[in-house]
Design a protein around this motif. Structure first.
Motif, PDB file in Angstrom:
ATOM      1  N   TYR A  11     -35.871  -6.485   5.268  1.00 49.20           N
ATOM      2  CA  TYR A  11     -35.417  -7.760   5.833  1.00 49.20           C
ATOM      3  C   TYR A  11     -36.655  -8.546   6.236  1.00 49.20           C
ATOM      4  CZ  TYR A  11     -31.034  -5.200   5.947  1.00 49.20           C
ATOM      5  OH  TYR A  11     -29.935  -4.470   5.590  1.00 49.20           O
ATOM      6  N   HIS A  12     -37.070  -9.448   5.400  1.00 46.88           N
ATOM      7  CA  HIS A  12     -38.378 -10.081   5.550  1.00 46.88           C
ATOM      8  C   HIS A  12     -38.481 -11.001   6.758  1.00 46.88           C
ATOM      9  CE1 HIS A  12     -38.777  -9.268   0.962  1.00 46.88           C
ATOM     10  NE2 HIS A  12     -38.997  -8.183   1.685  1.00 46.88           N
ATOM     11  N   ASP A  13     -37.345 -11.389   7.322  1.00 46.20           N
ATOM     12  CA  ASP A  13     -37.408 -12.179   8.545  1.00 46.20           C
ATOM     13  C   ASP A  13     -37.971 -11.353   9.696  1.00 46.20           C
ATOM     14  OD1 ASP A  13     -34.907 -10.706   8.293  1.00 46.20           O
ATOM     15  OD2 ASP A  13     -34.264 -11.698  10.134  1.00 46.20           O
ATOM     16  N   ARG A  14     -37.878 -10.028   9.591  1.00 48.52           N
ATOM     17  CA  ARG A  14     -38.397  -9.163  10.660  1.00 48.52           C
ATOM     18  C   ARG A  14     -39.918  -9.089  10.616  1.00 48.52           C
ATOM     19  NH1 ARG A  14     -33.547  -4.703   9.835  1.00 48.52           N
ATOM     20  NH2 ARG A  14     -31.900  -6.188  10.404  1.00 48.52           N
TER      21      ARG A  14
ATOM     22  N   ILE B 188     -43.005 -10.722  13.199  1.00 48.47           N
ATOM     23  CA  ILE B 188     -44.300 -10.169  13.620  1.00 48.47           C
ATOM     24  C   ILE B 188     -45.369 -11.244  13.565  1.00 48.47           C
ATOM     25  CG2 ILE B 188     -46.105  -8.476  13.099  1.00 48.47           C
ATOM     26  CD1 ILE B 188     -43.653  -7.095  14.097  1.00 48.47           C
ATOM     27  N   ARG B 189     -45.355 -12.045  12.504  1.00 46.53           N
ATOM     28  CA  ARG B 189     -46.332 -13.120  12.361  1.00 46.53           C
ATOM     29  C   ARG B 189     -46.171 -14.169  13.461  1.00 46.53           C
ATOM     30  NH1 ARG B 189     -49.127 -10.488  10.557  1.00 46.53           N
ATOM     31  NH2 ARG B 189     -49.587  -9.975   8.385  1.00 46.53           N
TER      32      ARG B 189
ATOM     33  N   PHE C 106     -52.335  -7.848  12.763  1.00 44.35           N
ATOM     34  CA  PHE C 106     -51.091  -7.080  12.646  1.00 44.35           C
ATOM     35  C   PHE C 106     -50.683  -7.088  11.170  1.00 44.35           C
ATOM     36  CE2 PHE C 106     -51.270  -7.694  17.077  1.00 44.35           C
ATOM     37  CZ  PHE C 106     -50.414  -6.769  17.686  1.00 44.35           C
ATOM     38  N   ARG C 107     -50.742  -5.918  10.553  1.00 45.87           N
ATOM     39  CA  ARG C 107     -50.520  -5.820   9.110  1.00 45.87           C
ATOM     40  C   ARG C 107     -49.039  -5.560   8.803  1.00 45.87           C
ATOM     41  NH1 ARG C 107     -55.205  -1.434   8.665  1.00 45.87           N
ATOM     42  NH2 ARG C 107     -54.153  -0.898  10.610  1.00 45.87           N
ATOM     43  N   THR C 108     -48.512  -6.298   7.837  1.00 41.32           N
ATOM     44  CA  THR C 108     -47.095  -6.193   7.511  1.00 41.32           C
ATOM     45  C   THR C 108     -46.898  -5.920   6.020  1.00 41.32           C
ATOM     46  OG1 THR C 108     -46.906  -8.582   7.127  1.00 41.32           O
ATOM     47  CG2 THR C 108     -46.453  -7.782   9.366  1.00 41.32           C
ATOM     48  N   GLY C 109     -45.765  -5.290   5.711  1.00 39.53           N
ATOM     49  CA  GLY C 109     -45.435  -4.995   4.327  1.00 39.53           C
ATOM     50  C   GLY C 109     -44.038  -5.474   3.976  1.00 39.53           C
ATOM     51  N   ALA C 110     -43.930  -6.210   2.884  1.00 38.69           N
ATOM     52  CA  ALA C 110     -42.626  -6.672   2.394  1.00 38.69           C
ATOM     53  C   ALA C 110     -42.064  -5.617   1.448  1.00 38.69           C
ATOM     54  CB  ALA C 110     -42.769  -8.014   1.673  1.00 38.69           C
TER      55      ALA C 110
ATOM     56  N   GLU D 119     -44.364 -14.417  -4.465  1.00 40.06           N
ATOM     57  CA  GLU D 119     -44.183 -15.648  -3.682  1.00 40.06           C
ATOM     58  C   GLU D 119     -43.319 -15.395  -2.457  1.00 40.06           C
ATOM     59  OE1 GLU D 119     -43.988 -15.475  -7.003  1.00 40.06           O
ATOM     60  OE2 GLU D 119     -45.866 -16.579  -7.364  1.00 40.06           O
ATOM     61  N   VAL D 120     -42.297 -14.558  -2.613  1.00 40.22           N
ATOM     62  CA  VAL D 120     -41.422 -14.216  -1.486  1.00 40.22           C
ATOM     63  C   VAL D 120     -42.232 -13.560  -0.373  1.00 40.22           C
ATOM     64  CG1 VAL D 120     -39.514 -12.731  -0.752  1.00 40.22           C
ATOM     65  CG2 VAL D 120     -39.333 -14.020  -2.884  1.00 40.22           C
ATOM     66  N   ALA D 121     -43.122 -12.637  -0.753  1.00 42.62           N
ATOM     67  CA  ALA D 121     -43.952 -11.945   0.239  1.00 42.62           C
ATOM     68  C   ALA D 121     -44.961 -12.889   0.878  1.00 42.62           C
ATOM     69  CB  ALA D 121     -44.668 -10.769  -0.425  1.00 42.62           C
ATOM     70  N   LYS D 122     -45.509 -13.795   0.078  1.00 42.74           N
ATOM     71  CA  LYS D 122     -46.492 -14.743   0.605  1.00 42.74           C
ATOM     72  C   LYS D 122     -45.860 -15.709   1.608  1.00 42.74           C
ATOM     73  CE  LYS D 122     -49.537 -16.494  -2.310  1.00 42.74           C
ATOM     74  NZ  LYS D 122     -50.122 -17.085  -3.545  1.00 42.74           N
ATOM     75  N   GLU D 123     -44.585 -16.026   1.413  1.00 46.59           N
ATOM     76  CA  GLU D 123     -43.899 -16.952   2.316  1.00 46.59           C
ATOM     77  C   GLU D 123     -43.839 -16.414   3.741  1.00 46.59           C
ATOM     78  OE1 GLU D 123     -40.084 -17.848   0.718  1.00 46.59           O
ATOM     79  OE2 GLU D 123     -40.870 -19.092  -0.921  1.00 46.59           O
ATOM     80  N   VAL D 124     -43.777 -15.089   3.879  1.00 46.33           N
ATOM     81  CA  VAL D 124     -43.746 -14.490   5.221  1.00 46.33           C
ATOM     82  C   VAL D 124     -45.109 -13.919   5.594  1.00 46.33           C
ATOM     83  CG1 VAL D 124     -41.276 -14.030   5.183  1.00 46.33           C
ATOM     84  CG2 VAL D 124     -42.839 -12.307   4.269  1.00 46.33           C
ATOM     85  N   GLU D 125     -46.135 -14.281   4.821  1.00 47.61           N
ATOM     86  CA  GLU D 125     -47.523 -13.883   5.089  1.00 47.61           C
ATOM     87  C   GLU D 125     -47.685 -12.368   5.188  1.00 47.61           C
ATOM     88  OE1 GLU D 125     -49.892 -16.580   7.685  1.00 47.61           O
ATOM     89  OE2 GLU D 125     -47.910 -17.292   8.306  1.00 47.61           O
ATOM     90  N   ALA D 126     -47.042 -11.653   4.273  1.00 49.78           N
ATOM     91  CA  ALA D 126     -47.160 -10.199   4.257  1.00 49.78           C
ATOM     92  C   ALA D 126     -48.569  -9.772   3.866  1.00 49.78           C
ATOM     93  CB  ALA D 126     -46.147  -9.602   3.283  1.00 49.78           C
TER      94      ALA D 126
END
Length: 203
Positions: free
Chosen positions: A70-73, A77-78, A92-96, A107-114
């Motif tokens: 759930y990429h909104d989660r 963090i961001r 703070f490192r995140t993974g999509a 692009e989906v991952a980049k939108e949430v700055e993963a």
């Protein structure tokens, strides 16, 4: 917690009868003592805030990653901690996480700055991994639970259930990390490759 579930593989129920599921804090404390990196999956709604607070309280930001399907989660963090290092990477490192990556998964991952993209092992192709790395993100392959992997393995004719051949096949994609159910098999494979490389260098 169902000791009769197939996720426990060959473990007898009597050995699991008094098993206790540790809290996240207990797991993190053990990881802190042993200096292990931890990938924390944000499974529940509203978990991001509490997990960030816990990781900061334990002073383990450098040891932890935050991931979710759930990429909104991870986007949360961001929002909570947008800090970056001098090189532009996030503190703070995140993974999509993706089960079936769409065509525009990068692009989906980049939108949430993963910071990373985590692909299911059987969707982890060289083309996708290259696209991840070209976008400046790290990559990871995740394997399903033991019970499901046993079923998955039946559809393959050239690899076994998380055997060395399966792991090597996934590694051939160039993926940077793997989350597996049989770390001993993966470790043996890596040690063999390192030994072979050392032998070649001494020839």
């Amino acid at each position: 917690f169902n000791p009769d579930g197939n996720a426990f593989g060959k473990f007898p129920a009597n050995k699991l009868e008094h098993a206790v599921i540790p809290t996240l804090e207990e797991v993190l404390m053990l990881a802190k003592e042993t200096n292990q990196l931890v990938k924390i999956e944000l499974k529940g709604a509203g978990t991001a805030d509490a997990v960030v607070e816990l990781v900061e309280r334990l002073q383990m930001v450098d040891q932890c990653y935050f991931s979710s399907f759930y990429h909104d989660r991870i986007e949360r963090i961001r929002e909570l901690r947008p800090q970056t290092h001098a090189d532009g990477s996030h503190v703070f490192r995140t993974g999509a996480l993706f089960r079936e990556p769409p065509q525009n998964f990068v692009e989906v991952a980049k939108e949430v700055e993963a910071s990373e993209i985590h692909l299911r092992y059987d969707t982890c192709s060289k083309e996708r991994v290259d696209a991840i790395h070209e976008a400046g993100m790290d990559s990871l392959a995740w394997f399903r639970g033991p019970g499901v992997m046993a079923v998955d393995a039946e559809k393959f004719v050239d690899v076994g259930n998380e055997d060395k051949i399966m792991y090597q096949t996934v590694l051939n994609s160039g993926v940077g990390a793997m989350v597996v159910n049989r770390p001993d098999v993966l470790l043996n494979l890596i040690e063999e490759k390192e030994a072979d490389s050392s032998d070649e260098e001494t020839k």
